[in-house]
Scaffold this active site. Structure first.
Site, PDB file in Angstrom:
ATOM      1  N   ARG A  51     -70.855 -19.599 -37.264  1.00 54.95           N
ATOM      2  CA  ARG A  51     -71.478 -20.427 -36.226  1.00 54.95           C
ATOM      3  C   ARG A  51     -72.996 -20.487 -36.307  1.00 54.95           C
ATOM      4  NH1 ARG A  51     -66.895 -19.144 -34.775  1.00 54.95           N
ATOM      5  NH2 ARG A  51     -67.531 -17.212 -35.743  1.00 54.95           N
ATOM      6  N   THR A  52     -73.623 -19.330 -36.411  1.00 56.16           N
ATOM      7  CA  THR A  52     -75.080 -19.323 -36.272  1.00 56.16           C
ATOM      8  C   THR A  52     -75.723 -20.068 -37.440  1.00 56.16           C
ATOM      9  OG1 THR A  52     -74.821 -17.188 -35.211  1.00 56.16           O
ATOM     10  CG2 THR A  52     -77.058 -17.837 -35.798  1.00 56.16           C
ATOM     11  N   LYS A  80     -81.591  -7.460 -55.915  1.00 54.92           N
ATOM     12  CA  LYS A  80     -82.408  -6.823 -56.970  1.00 54.92           C
ATOM     13  C   LYS A  80     -83.433  -5.882 -56.366  1.00 54.92           C
ATOM     14  CE  LYS A  80     -82.330 -11.285 -59.256  1.00 54.92           C
ATOM     15  NZ  LYS A  80     -83.228 -12.430 -59.453  1.00 54.92           N
ATOM     16  N   ARG A 101     -80.798 -13.693 -40.394  1.00 53.22           N
ATOM     17  CA  ARG A 101     -79.838 -12.680 -39.914  1.00 53.22           C
ATOM     18  C   ARG A 101     -79.881 -11.514 -40.880  1.00 53.22           C
ATOM     19  NH1 ARG A 101     -73.778 -13.642 -37.877  1.00 53.22           N
ATOM     20  NH2 ARG A 101     -75.028 -14.300 -36.093  1.00 53.22           N
ATOM     21  N   HIS A 129     -79.643 -10.953 -30.432  1.00 47.65           N
ATOM     22  CA  HIS A 129     -79.179 -12.223 -30.986  1.00 47.65           C
ATOM     23  C   HIS A 129     -79.651 -13.306 -30.019  1.00 47.65           C
ATOM     24  CE1 HIS A 129     -76.934 -15.192 -33.010  1.00 47.65           C
ATOM     25  NE2 HIS A 129     -75.743 -14.611 -33.106  1.00 47.65           N
TER      26      HIS A 129
HETATM   27  N1   CP Z   1     -71.625 -15.952 -32.510  1.00 46.11           N
HETATM   28  C1   CP Z   1     -72.011 -15.690 -33.787  1.00 46.11           C
HETATM   29  O1   CP Z   1     -73.093 -15.117 -34.045  1.00 46.11           O
HETATM   30  O2   CP Z   1     -71.116 -16.119 -34.713  1.00 46.11           O
HETATM   31  P1   CP Z   1     -71.318 -15.993 -36.290  1.00 46.11           P
HETATM   32  O3   CP Z   1     -71.323 -14.509 -36.610  1.00 46.11           O
HETATM   33  O4   CP Z   1     -70.173 -16.739 -36.899  1.00 46.11           O
HETATM   34  O5   CP Z   1     -72.648 -16.588 -36.624  1.00 46.11           O
END
Ligand code: CP
Length: 304
Positions: A51-52, A80, A101, A129
């Site tokens: 999603r993100t 590396k 991320r 998040h």
């Molecule tokens: N909600 C969320 O962060 O989903 P993903 O891990 O799929 O990005």
């Protein structure tokens, strides 16, 4: 130059502005379809995501911009041994904004310190998040018309669930929000959140392992998955993973106008029979995430 590392990087006024812009985009997407022409978003994902990452990419494409990036540490030069600091220095000359991320808490903060472009934390370890929080807030605001005066139940892995930590940090700033924190003892919220956020702000909250008992009080039920990837041993994960399973029978206890949110991915914690209940809004929530990320990109690029 602004970054978004924690939900607290945005004042309540800035947060409300981004949510209102996201709601306008939701109503009039074509009005915004050329806003980011000539701009590029880099998605630097050292950890899996559906999603993100894809909603960020969809958001930039919807705004008329372009996207580049990597979707795993293994497919980048991190494999590396390249540092986050060096990576972001280079990416700064390839893109106008980036979403990162990383499994290590604080990695996006390090990136922001060495970056010449806005850095968005797309999830760092078990910490924060913030763009999931924007997604959660736009969902609640759109469906309920407010972000204050409500009882929010959070259920599941409240220890490792970074979406829970970010959402609590954001919602304590709205008046009369009360929390029911439902988890096994081993997965209760971290102590810093209890002391420095809830207690420090005189927020009313209850910690319990009894979902059914508190179900009738809830305006929002925020379900979360037990975060397998953050456990040190598999035995503990197996013992705790099915601690709470929301099913149609439990939904009978809930208010008729309660909403069930979940950041997704879901594993077992919501039975699929709940998906057809009109109060189950987690797929709608994932859709709203695109609009609010469009608003955030515009805001950080100064295009709003
Ligand atoms: N909600 C969320 O962060 O989903 P993903 O891990 O799929 O990005």
């Amino acid at each position: 130059m602004k970054h978004l590392i924690s939900p607290l990087d945005l004042s309540v006024e800035e947060l409300d502005h981004i949510l209102c812009l996201g709601q306008d985009i939701m109503k009039n997407p074509e009005k915004y379809s050329h806003v980011c022409e000539g701009k590029k978003l880099a998605t630097l994902f050292y950890e899996p995501s559906t999603r993100t990452r894809l909603s960020f990419e969809a958001a930039m494409l919807n705004l008329g911009g372009k996207v580049l990036g990597f979707s795993s540490a293994d497919s980048s030069s991190a494999a590396k041994g390249e540092s986050v600091a060096d990576t972001i220095r280079v990416i700064s000359s390839y893109a106008d904004i980036c979403a990162m991320r990383h499994p290590k808490e604080g990695a996006p903060t390090v990136a922001a310190m060495h970056s010449e472009i806005p850095v968005i934390n797309a999830g760092d370890g078990g910490h924060n998040h913030p763009t999931q929080t924007l997604t959660d807030l736009i969902t609640i605001k759109t469906l309920m018309g407010r972000l204050d005066n409500m009882t929010v139940g959070m259920c599941g892995d409240l220890k490792f669930g970074r979406t829970v930590h970010s959402l609590i940090n954001a919602m304590v700033r709205y008046p009369n929000v009360r929390f029911i924190l439902i988890s096994p003892t081993e997965l209760m919220i971290p102590d810093y959140l209890r002391k420095e956020v809830l207690d420090a702000n005189n927020i009313e909250y209850i910690e319990t392992n009894d979902l059914e008992k508190f179900m009738p009080e809830l305006d929002i039920l925020y379900m979360t998955r037990v975060q397998k990837e953050r456990f040190f041993n598999e035995e503990d994960y197996i013992r705790l993973k099915d601690s709470f399973i929301l099913d149609a029978a439990k939904m009978e206890y809930a208010k008729k106008d309660m909403y069930v949110l979940h950041p997704l991915p879901r594993v077992n914690e919501i039975a699929t029979e709940v998906d057809n209940d009109p109060r189950a809004v987690y797929f709608k929530q994932a859709k709203f995430g695109v609009y609010v990320r469009m608003a955030l990109i515009m805001n950080l690029l100064g295009l709003d």
